[in-house]
Design a protein around this motif. Structure first.
Motif, PDB file in Angstrom:
ATOM      1  N   VAL A 289      13.785  45.330  91.969  1.00 60.05           N
ATOM      2  CA  VAL A 289      13.384  44.583  90.043  1.00 60.05           C
ATOM      3  C   VAL A 289      12.424  43.693  89.948  1.00 60.05           C
ATOM      4  CG1 VAL A 289      14.523  43.082  88.587  1.00 60.05           C
ATOM      5  CG2 VAL A 289      15.869  45.461  89.352  1.00 60.05           C
ATOM      6  N   TYR A 290      11.403  43.199  89.299  1.00 63.69           N
ATOM      7  CA  TYR A 290      10.125  42.161  89.735  1.00 63.69           C
ATOM      8  C   TYR A 290      10.286  41.698  88.076  1.00 63.69           C
ATOM      9  CZ  TYR A 290       8.354  44.958  93.568  1.00 63.69           C
ATOM     10  OH  TYR A 290       8.578  45.009  94.888  1.00 63.69           O
ATOM     11  N   VAL A 291      10.365  40.553  87.538  1.00 65.86           N
ATOM     12  CA  VAL A 291      10.491  39.856  86.311  1.00 65.86           C
ATOM     13  C   VAL A 291       9.340  38.727  86.670  1.00 65.86           C
ATOM     14  CG1 VAL A 291      11.515  38.274  84.809  1.00 65.86           C
ATOM     15  CG2 VAL A 291      13.580  39.947  86.553  1.00 65.86           C
ATOM     16  N   TYR A 292       8.795  38.592  85.266  1.00 70.41           N
ATOM     17  CA  TYR A 292       7.455  37.569  84.836  1.00 70.41           C
ATOM     18  C   TYR A 292       8.383  36.629  84.129  1.00 70.41           C
ATOM     19  CZ  TYR A 292       3.997  35.436  84.142  1.00 70.41           C
ATOM     20  OH  TYR A 292       2.221  34.122  83.596  1.00 70.41           O
ATOM     21  N   ALA A 293       8.140  35.408  84.620  1.00 65.73           N
ATOM     22  CA  ALA A 293       9.026  34.810  83.319  1.00 65.73           C
ATOM     23  C   ALA A 293       7.487  33.392  83.183  1.00 65.73           C
ATOM     24  CB  ALA A 293       9.983  34.262  82.815  1.00 65.73           C
ATOM     25  N   SER A 294       7.489  32.943  82.229  1.00 67.92           N
ATOM     26  CA  SER A 294       6.508  31.955  81.758  1.00 67.92           C
ATOM     27  C   SER A 294       6.846  31.005  80.390  1.00 67.92           C
ATOM     28  CB  SER A 294       5.165  32.621  81.561  1.00 67.92           C
ATOM     29  OG  SER A 294       4.176  31.493  80.999  1.00 67.92           O
ATOM     30  N   ARG A 295       6.505  29.177  80.938  1.00 66.50           N
ATOM     31  CA  ARG A 295       7.286  28.769  79.697  1.00 66.50           C
ATOM     32  C   ARG A 295       5.500  28.075  79.678  1.00 66.50           C
ATOM     33  NH1 ARG A 295       8.596  27.587  74.695  1.00 66.50           N
ATOM     34  NH2 ARG A 295       8.972  25.134  74.265  1.00 66.50           N
ATOM     35  N   GLU A 296       4.481  27.671  79.397  1.00 68.12           N
ATOM     36  CA  GLU A 296       3.586  26.775  79.588  1.00 68.12           C
ATOM     37  C   GLU A 296       3.138  26.592  77.742  1.00 68.12           C
ATOM     38  OE1 GLU A 296      -0.352  27.746  80.727  1.00 68.12           O
ATOM     39  OE2 GLU A 296       0.904  28.139  82.203  1.00 68.12           O
ATOM     40  N   GLU A 297       2.985  24.886  77.483  1.00 66.94           N
ATOM     41  CA  GLU A 297       2.303  25.123  76.536  1.00 66.94           C
ATOM     42  C   GLU A 297       2.704  25.099  75.338  1.00 66.94           C
ATOM     43  OE1 GLU A 297      -0.567  22.060  76.053  1.00 66.94           O
ATOM     44  OE2 GLU A 297       0.525  22.116  78.427  1.00 66.94           O
ATOM     45  N   GLY A 298       4.173  25.601  75.349  1.00 68.04           N
ATOM     46  CA  GLY A 298       5.063  26.239  73.726  1.00 68.04           C
ATOM     47  C   GLY A 298       5.283  27.165  74.050  1.00 68.04           C
ATOM     48  N   VAL A 299       4.349  28.028  74.797  1.00 64.08           N
ATOM     49  CA  VAL A 299       4.740  29.697  74.455  1.00 64.08           C
ATOM     50  C   VAL A 299       5.116  30.489  75.742  1.00 64.08           C
ATOM     51  CG1 VAL A 299       3.008  31.145  75.397  1.00 64.08           C
ATOM     52  CG2 VAL A 299       2.208  29.280  73.916  1.00 64.08           C
ATOM     53  N   THR A 300       6.175  31.383  75.513  1.00 64.74           N
ATOM     54  CA  THR A 300       7.707  31.162  75.819  1.00 64.74           C
ATOM     55  C   THR A 300       6.962  33.159  76.179  1.00 64.74           C
ATOM     56  OG1 THR A 300       8.992  29.802  75.317  1.00 64.74           O
ATOM     57  CG2 THR A 300       9.739  31.908  76.362  1.00 64.74           C
ATOM     58  N   ALA A 301       6.834  33.927  77.520  1.00 69.54           N
ATOM     59  CA  ALA A 301       6.897  35.314  77.787  1.00 69.54           C
ATOM     60  C   ALA A 301       7.054  35.170  78.660  1.00 69.54           C
ATOM     61  CB  ALA A 301       5.496  35.002  77.667  1.00 69.54           C
ATOM     62  N   SER A 302       7.328  36.850  78.862  1.00 68.26           N
ATOM     63  CA  SER A 302       8.445  37.614  79.783  1.00 68.26           C
ATOM     64  C   SER A 302       7.938  38.919  80.284  1.00 68.26           C
ATOM     65  CB  SER A 302       9.938  37.348  79.427  1.00 68.26           C
ATOM     66  OG  SER A 302      10.257  38.467  78.577  1.00 68.26           O
ATOM     67  N   ASP A 303       8.540  39.712  80.803  1.00 66.09           N
ATOM     68  CA  ASP A 303       8.041  40.828  81.511  1.00 66.09           C
ATOM     69  C   ASP A 303       8.853  41.693  82.807  1.00 66.09           C
ATOM     70  OD1 ASP A 303       7.212  43.485  80.519  1.00 66.09           O
ATOM     71  OD2 ASP A 303       5.107  43.185  79.714  1.00 66.09           O
ATOM     72  N   PHE A 304       8.686  42.541  83.018  1.00 66.49           N
ATOM     73  CA  PHE A 304       9.181  42.756  84.141  1.00 66.49           C
ATOM     74  C   PHE A 304       8.563  44.391  83.648  1.00 66.49           C
ATOM     75  CE2 PHE A 304      12.038  44.182  79.839  1.00 66.49           C
ATOM     76  CZ  PHE A 304      11.922  45.319  80.496  1.00 66.49           C
ATOM     77  N   PHE A 305       9.306  44.950  85.831  1.00 63.24           N
ATOM     78  CA  PHE A 305       8.773  46.776  85.755  1.00 63.24           C
ATOM     79  C   PHE A 305       9.424  46.743  86.895  1.00 63.24           C
ATOM     80  CE2 PHE A 305       6.103  43.684  88.301  1.00 63.24           C
ATOM     81  CZ  PHE A 305       4.934  43.713  89.031  1.00 63.24           C
TER      82      PHE A 305
END
Length: 137
Positions: free
Chosen positions: A16-32
């Motif tokens: 399982v691969y999870v991408y999580a990001s939080r920078e400059e007020g932007v929250t993003a995530s995805d997975f594969f």
């Protein structure tokens, strides 16, 4: 984060691969996932199945439910970082090897995409997906 992604794939994945990001007020995530030696995004899980395996529910509704939970988790991490006076990572790349139980996490604290005029979190995720797929990591 890993748990909700495992639930989505009905505990039938090799990695399982999870991408999580939080920078400059932007929250993003995805997975594969890696399933049967194939790297697949959630909406293409059934492409990795072998003949007798039961198909996955890859509906957009289920996918968005996972993304919502991942984004909520990022918010909880931010709150914990604030509570303990720690820097919030701008990027987290999580890899869970289901068979071995190994877990790997990579963190960044510098801006990854918000300073770029073109790139978004989606671009960064797609680059990571391609890197993993092409290098069989």
């Amino acid at each position: 984060m890993i748990s909700i992604c495992m639930e989505y794939v009905e505990d039938r994945a090799d990695k399982v691969y999870v991408y999580a990001s939080r920078e400059e007020g932007v929250t993003a995530s995805d997975f594969f996932y890696m399933i049967n030696d194939k790297y697949v995004e959630p909406h293409k899980l059934n492409d990795a199945l072998e003949n007798e395996e039961e198909s996955y529910d890859v509906s957009a509704e289920r996918n968005f439910m996972v993304l919502d939970i991942l984004n909520e988790d990022i918010g909880k991490i931010k709150a914990l970082c604030k509570e303990y006076k720690r820097d919030m990572p701008t990027e987290m790349k999580l890899i869970y090897d289901v068979k071995s139980g190994n877990f790997k996490a990579e963190y960044k604290y510098d801006l990854v995409y918000t300073h770029d005029e073109i790139k978004t979190a989606t671009h960064i995720f797609n680059e990571w997906f391609d890197e993993i797929k092409n290098n069989n990591l």
